[in-house]
Scaffold this active site. Structure first.
Site, PDB file in Angstrom:
ATOM      1  N   GLU A 143      38.711  37.279  38.251  1.00 48.56           N
ATOM      2  CA  GLU A 143      37.923  36.465  39.185  1.00 48.56           C
ATOM      3  C   GLU A 143      37.120  35.351  38.513  1.00 48.56           C
ATOM      4  O   GLU A 143      36.994  34.255  39.064  1.00 48.56           O
ATOM      5  CB  GLU A 143      36.978  37.370  39.995  1.00 48.56           C
ATOM      6  CG  GLU A 143      37.687  38.290  40.985  1.00 48.56           C
ATOM      7  CD  GLU A 143      38.229  39.570  40.360  1.00 48.56           C
ATOM      8  OE1 GLU A 143      38.033  39.784  39.135  1.00 48.56           O
ATOM      9  OE2 GLU A 143      38.858  40.354  41.081  1.00 48.56           O
ATOM     10  N   ASP A 159      37.029  34.036  44.804  1.00 50.59           N
ATOM     11  CA  ASP A 159      37.601  34.099  43.463  1.00 50.59           C
ATOM     12  C   ASP A 159      38.842  34.959  43.321  1.00 50.59           C
ATOM     13  O   ASP A 159      39.138  35.457  42.245  1.00 50.59           O
ATOM     14  CB  ASP A 159      36.520  34.623  42.499  1.00 50.59           C
ATOM     15  CG  ASP A 159      35.901  35.920  43.004  1.00 50.59           C
ATOM     16  OD1 ASP A 159      36.537  36.600  43.833  1.00 50.59           O
ATOM     17  OD2 ASP A 159      34.782  36.254  42.577  1.00 50.59           O
ATOM     18  N   GLU A 170      31.601  29.913  48.884  1.00 52.27           N
ATOM     19  CA  GLU A 170      31.082  30.838  47.852  1.00 52.27           C
ATOM     20  C   GLU A 170      31.374  30.266  46.450  1.00 52.27           C
ATOM     21  O   GLU A 170      31.980  30.922  45.595  1.00 52.27           O
ATOM     22  CB  GLU A 170      31.641  32.250  47.995  1.00 52.27           C
ATOM     23  CG  GLU A 170      30.794  33.297  47.290  1.00 52.27           C
ATOM     24  CD  GLU A 170      31.291  34.736  47.498  1.00 52.27           C
ATOM     25  OE1 GLU A 170      32.115  35.187  46.701  1.00 52.27           O
ATOM     26  OE2 GLU A 170      30.834  35.388  48.451  1.00 52.27           O
ATOM     27  N   HIS A 218      39.677  52.382  48.197  1.00 51.71           N
ATOM     28  CA  HIS A 218      40.533  51.186  48.226  1.00 51.71           C
ATOM     29  C   HIS A 218      41.995  51.619  48.160  1.00 51.71           C
ATOM     30  O   HIS A 218      42.321  52.628  47.523  1.00 51.71           O
ATOM     31  CB  HIS A 218      40.147  50.340  47.007  1.00 51.71           C
ATOM     32  CG  HIS A 218      40.736  48.972  46.970  1.00 51.71           C
ATOM     33  ND1 HIS A 218      42.076  48.738  46.748  1.00 51.71           N
ATOM     34  CD2 HIS A 218      40.181  47.744  47.104  1.00 51.71           C
ATOM     35  CE1 HIS A 218      42.315  47.443  46.748  1.00 51.71           C
ATOM     36  NE2 HIS A 218      41.168  46.810  46.970  1.00 51.71           N
ATOM     37  N   HIS A 260      36.652  49.551  42.704  1.00 50.57           N
ATOM     38  CA  HIS A 260      38.044  49.090  42.744  1.00 50.57           C
ATOM     39  C   HIS A 260      38.413  48.065  41.676  1.00 50.57           C
ATOM     40  O   HIS A 260      39.566  47.669  41.563  1.00 50.57           O
ATOM     41  CB  HIS A 260      38.349  48.475  44.114  1.00 50.57           C
ATOM     42  CG  HIS A 260      37.658  47.169  44.355  1.00 50.57           C
ATOM     43  ND1 HIS A 260      38.148  45.972  43.885  1.00 50.57           N
ATOM     44  CD2 HIS A 260      36.507  46.858  44.982  1.00 50.57           C
ATOM     45  CE1 HIS A 260      37.327  45.006  44.232  1.00 50.57           C
ATOM     46  NE2 HIS A 260      36.318  45.506  44.887  1.00 50.57           N
ATOM     47  N   ARG A 303      39.676  45.593  38.821  1.00 51.61           N
ATOM     48  CA  ARG A 303      40.771  45.678  37.846  1.00 51.61           C
ATOM     49  C   ARG A 303      40.275  45.887  36.426  1.00 51.61           C
ATOM     50  O   ARG A 303      40.894  46.614  35.657  1.00 51.61           O
ATOM     51  CB  ARG A 303      41.602  44.388  37.872  1.00 51.61           C
ATOM     52  CG  ARG A 303      42.735  44.416  38.866  1.00 51.61           C
ATOM     53  CD  ARG A 303      43.441  43.079  38.925  1.00 51.61           C
ATOM     54  NE  ARG A 303      44.239  42.994  40.145  1.00 51.61           N
ATOM     55  CZ  ARG A 303      45.542  43.228  40.200  1.00 51.61           C
ATOM     56  NH1 ARG A 303      46.209  43.535  39.128  1.00 51.61           N
ATOM     57  NH2 ARG A 303      46.188  43.128  41.355  1.00 51.61           N
TER      58      ARG A 303
END
Ligand code: UD1
Ligand code: UDP
Length: 382
Positions: free
Chosen positions: A134, A98, A120, A243, A210, A212
């Site tokens: 995503e 994604d 996936e 990250h 991490h 967004r």
């Protein structure tokens, strides 16, 4: 008969870890020419995975820039993919999951009228902005794809509810295939701090964060909770491979730098990471991949998010949604650190996400699609 040209496209760390065993499986099939195209949406974190799994890219778009935006990633991938598809002439493009690379890879395939296999497939939160971007990426890829490789039966049901029933296979998640190659009892760490930790005497809490949609106050609240967990539990060693996103780096260092039992490290390579997970006490994370890996290794997970598209391990009892409110994260973590019964209830190995044969099923399904083999049996969780 000519070989089928199957091109895997990926660009971020998790896609690479989950596609690596598949690229190898495809390369081992006599009927297939396995092609590997990387966007390098992540540069260093991708290269690390390529190294661990001894993969070589046939084509590298090298698109990453510091603090890149969603628009720059997507547009650079799309333009770069034109050259790759023209030169490599794939029969099918495989994308994973994604990310922006996933969406742009699938869209480019469509523009070139090349078939798309979505690895996936079928994960959903049904919240357009969480995870962001995503959830929308995977829905858009669903609209484009021809073949769907769902990790679980639940993912297949999600697709069926949207009217997608053709070309759908339940394969298990390829991350379990990857874990089977990386985790070893006699693994020796190379990272200094991992060599020094006392895994028997201390409770090693492995952290990653991490996403967004957590940028800003939410991430500050999470970091603040982590700092308090470390300060209030002297038996804990908190290991946090940070990250490389500058936003995450800045926030993590501001809240957690300088605390004696917090170890902020560079991103770990997949071998170090998976074996650390196998030896840790508890995982706190907002990562998708860790929610799948830790249950297979018998490690409890508290998810630092409001929702999850991976309910299977929550149902199995090894993963709990902690949310993003500081007090909730503190109390749930405190319970697992102090209440042996509560800990034992979560710390059992389950494998709702796969049996290590996902790549075999996906390769079989592709060959079946082209009339070159039998249909694989679906994966069913034990
Ligand atoms: C991306 C994916 C996310 C996935 C995550 C896995 C999108 C929109 N997001 O998010 O779904 O969960 O990867 O980690 O596709 N950077 C480096 N070196 C690296 C990697 C990143 O310096 O090797 C820095 C760069 O400044 C880059 C920034 O991190 O601009 C953010 O990377 P990006 O791929 O845009 O977003 P992620 O948060 O990593
Ligand atoms: N990972 C790693 N090193 C790290 C952090 C994570 O190898 O320092 C691995 C982790 O084990 C999993 C994958 O990277 O296989 C998850 O990637 P990430 O959390 O970046 O993305 P997500 O899964 O949330 O999309």
């Amino acid at each position: 008969m000519e070989k089928l040209r199957i091109m895997s496209v990926f660009g971020t760390r998790p896609e690479a870890i989950k596609m690596a065993p598949l690229v190898k499986e495809l390369a081992g099939r006599a009927e297939i020419e396995a092609i590997c195209c990387v966007t390098a949406q992540h540069r260093q974190m991708l290269d690390s995975v390529m190294n661990v799994f001894s993969l070589k890219a046939d084509w590298d778009l090298d698109i990453m820039t510091p603090k890149q935006t969603l628009s720059t990633i997507t547009s650079k991938c799309l333009i770069g993919m034109d050259g790759a598809v023209d030169a490599l002439k794939p029969d099918m493009i495989l994308v994973h999951g994604d990310t922006s690379t996933t969406f742009a890879g699938a869209l480019s395939a469509f523009y070139h009228k090349v078939k798309v296999g979505h690895v996936e497939a079928g994960l959903r939160t049904y919240d357009k902005y969480s995870p962001y971007p995503e959830e929308m990426n995977r829905k858009l890829v669903t609209a484009i794809a021809d073949l769907y490789f769902c990790p679980t039966e639940n993912n297949r049901r999600n697709l069926a509810q949207e009217g997608v029933t053709e070309g759908v296979f339940v394969t298990g998640n390829t991350v379990i295939d990857a874990l089977k190659t990386t985790v070893r009892k006699d693994f020796v760490f190379t990272t200094d701090i991992l060599k020094q930790l006392s895994y028997e005497e201390k409770k090693i809490v492995l952290v990653t964060c991490h996403r967004r949609e957590n940028y800003g106050q939410t991430m500050e609240d999470i970091m603040s909770a982590l700092a308090e967990i470390a300060r209030s539990h002297s038996d804990v060693e908190l290991v946090y491979p940070v990250h490389l996103s500058p936003v995450v780096q800045e926030c993590a260092k501001r809240y957690l730098g300088g605390i004696a039992n917090v170890h902020l490290t560079a991103p770990l390579d997949a071998g170090e990471m998976h074996n650390l997970m196998a030896r840790c006490y508890l995982v706190l994370t907002d990562s998708g991949g860790l929610q799948e890996e830790a249950p297979a290794l018998g490690k409890p997970v508290l998810v630092l998010r409001r929702e999850t598209e991976r309910p299977e391990a929550v149902e199995a009892g090894t993963v709990k949604l902690a949310g993003v409110v500081k007090e909730d994260i503190l109390s749930m973590t405190h319970q697992l650190l102090t209440d042996d019964k509560a800990y034992a209830a979560m710390a059992h190995a389950v494998n709702p996400y796969g049996d290590g044969k996902a790549c075999e099923r996906i390769a079989d399904a592709i060959l079946w699609h082209y009339g070159r083999g039998g249909k694989p049996e679906d994966f069913t969780a034990q």
